[in-house]
Design a protein around this motif. Sequence first.
Motif, PDB file in Angstrom:
ATOM      1  N   THR A  52       9.512   4.668   8.448  1.00 51.26           N
ATOM      2  CA  THR A  52       9.654   5.890   7.660  1.00 51.26           C
ATOM      3  C   THR A  52      10.953   5.818   6.857  1.00 51.26           C
ATOM      4  O   THR A  52      11.820   4.974   7.139  1.00 51.26           O
ATOM      5  CB  THR A  52       9.707   7.130   8.569  1.00 51.26           C
ATOM      6  OG1 THR A  52      10.894   7.054   9.363  1.00 51.26           O
ATOM      7  CG2 THR A  52       8.477   7.222   9.461  1.00 51.26           C
ATOM      8  N   GLY A  59       5.766  -0.221   7.980  1.00 48.91           N
ATOM      9  CA  GLY A  59       5.504   1.181   8.270  1.00 48.91           C
ATOM     10  C   GLY A  59       6.707   2.027   8.634  1.00 48.91           C
ATOM     11  O   GLY A  59       6.555   3.179   9.038  1.00 48.91           O
ATOM     12  N   LYS A  90       0.830  -1.210   0.000  1.00 46.80           N
ATOM     13  CA  LYS A  90       0.000   0.000   0.000  1.00 46.80           C
ATOM     14  C   LYS A  90       0.859   1.251   0.000  1.00 46.80           C
ATOM     15  O   LYS A  90       0.427   2.301  -0.450  1.00 46.80           O
ATOM     16  CB  LYS A  90      -0.898   0.018   1.231  1.00 46.80           C
ATOM     17  CG  LYS A  90      -1.929  -1.073   1.259  1.00 46.80           C
ATOM     18  CD  LYS A  90      -2.729  -1.004   2.542  1.00 46.80           C
ATOM     19  CE  LYS A  90      -3.432  -2.311   2.796  1.00 46.80           C
ATOM     20  NZ  LYS A  90      -3.920  -2.419   4.153  1.00 46.80           N
ATOM     21  N   ARG A  91       2.075   1.146   0.507  1.00 49.54           N
ATOM     22  CA  ARG A  91       2.963   2.304   0.623  1.00 49.54           C
ATOM     23  C   ARG A  91       3.745   2.597  -0.643  1.00 49.54           C
ATOM     24  O   ARG A  91       4.345   3.654  -0.773  1.00 49.54           O
ATOM     25  CB  ARG A  91       3.938   2.073   1.764  1.00 49.54           C
ATOM     26  CG  ARG A  91       3.227   1.858   3.082  1.00 49.54           C
ATOM     27  CD  ARG A  91       4.185   1.787   4.214  1.00 49.54           C
ATOM     28  NE  ARG A  91       4.833   3.079   4.384  1.00 49.54           N
ATOM     29  CZ  ARG A  91       6.033   3.228   4.938  1.00 49.54           C
ATOM     30  NH1 ARG A  91       6.699   2.192   5.361  1.00 49.54           N
ATOM     31  NH2 ARG A  91       6.548   4.432   5.075  1.00 49.54           N
ATOM     32  N   VAL A 150       7.274   5.464  -4.692  1.00 48.62           N
ATOM     33  CA  VAL A 150       5.945   5.862  -4.257  1.00 48.62           C
ATOM     34  C   VAL A 150       5.356   6.695  -5.386  1.00 48.62           C
ATOM     35  O   VAL A 150       5.940   7.709  -5.776  1.00 48.62           O
ATOM     36  CB  VAL A 150       5.994   6.674  -2.945  1.00 48.62           C
ATOM     37  CG1 VAL A 150       4.611   7.132  -2.547  1.00 48.62           C
ATOM     38  CG2 VAL A 150       6.640   5.849  -1.832  1.00 48.62           C
ATOM     39  N   TRP A 194       9.707  -1.683   5.346  1.00 51.87           N
ATOM     40  CA  TRP A 194       8.885  -0.736   4.582  1.00 51.87           C
ATOM     41  C   TRP A 194       7.411  -1.109   4.705  1.00 51.87           C
ATOM     42  O   TRP A 194       6.571  -0.266   4.977  1.00 51.87           O
ATOM     43  CB  TRP A 194       9.344  -0.734   3.136  1.00 51.87           C
ATOM     44  CG  TRP A 194       8.601   0.171   2.223  1.00 51.87           C
ATOM     45  CD1 TRP A 194       7.806  -0.183   1.182  1.00 51.87           C
ATOM     46  CD2 TRP A 194       8.574   1.603   2.254  1.00 51.87           C
ATOM     47  NE1 TRP A 194       7.297   0.925   0.563  1.00 51.87           N
ATOM     48  CE2 TRP A 194       7.755   2.034   1.190  1.00 51.87           C
ATOM     49  CE3 TRP A 194       9.175   2.559   3.066  1.00 51.87           C
ATOM     50  CZ2 TRP A 194       7.506   3.380   0.927  1.00 51.87           C
ATOM     51  CZ3 TRP A 194       8.935   3.898   2.795  1.00 51.87           C
ATOM     52  CH2 TRP A 194       8.112   4.295   1.750  1.00 51.87           C
TER      53      TRP A 194
END
Length: 130
Positions: free
Chosen positions: A107, A105, A58-59, A79, A102
Amino acid sequence: MSDVSAALGVRLYPDLVEPGGLAPALAQTATAHQLDVGQVTAPEQGRSRFTCAELASKRGVVCVSLGSQARYFMIDLRVEGEVEARGDATDLLQVAQVADAWRAGATLAELTARFPFMEQMKRHPVTQAG
């Protein structure tokens, strides 16, 4: 010599030949170390089906390809089509660890601190010609 052997360069990546290329080897490494890298895909045709892998989340997407003159794994974190971070790892486990962090979550700052071979890409604003 098999297609996979020829594409990978047996001297640099002998461990990737038996699984059938980078993507299946990366998936096996993640499973063996209980890392969540999501679904690992590769292009369907050509040499890149053995030498490239993508791990979507999703990221964004973790794109991995192989060095051709020396053994290393090139990692791009993308992204919305933009490369946010990139690096070169020497071990397939490191690649799986980056993808796992990643997806969990981490950063970009956390990733580059934890994995010194990763570098956050600098953004340069585009100036309007006037």
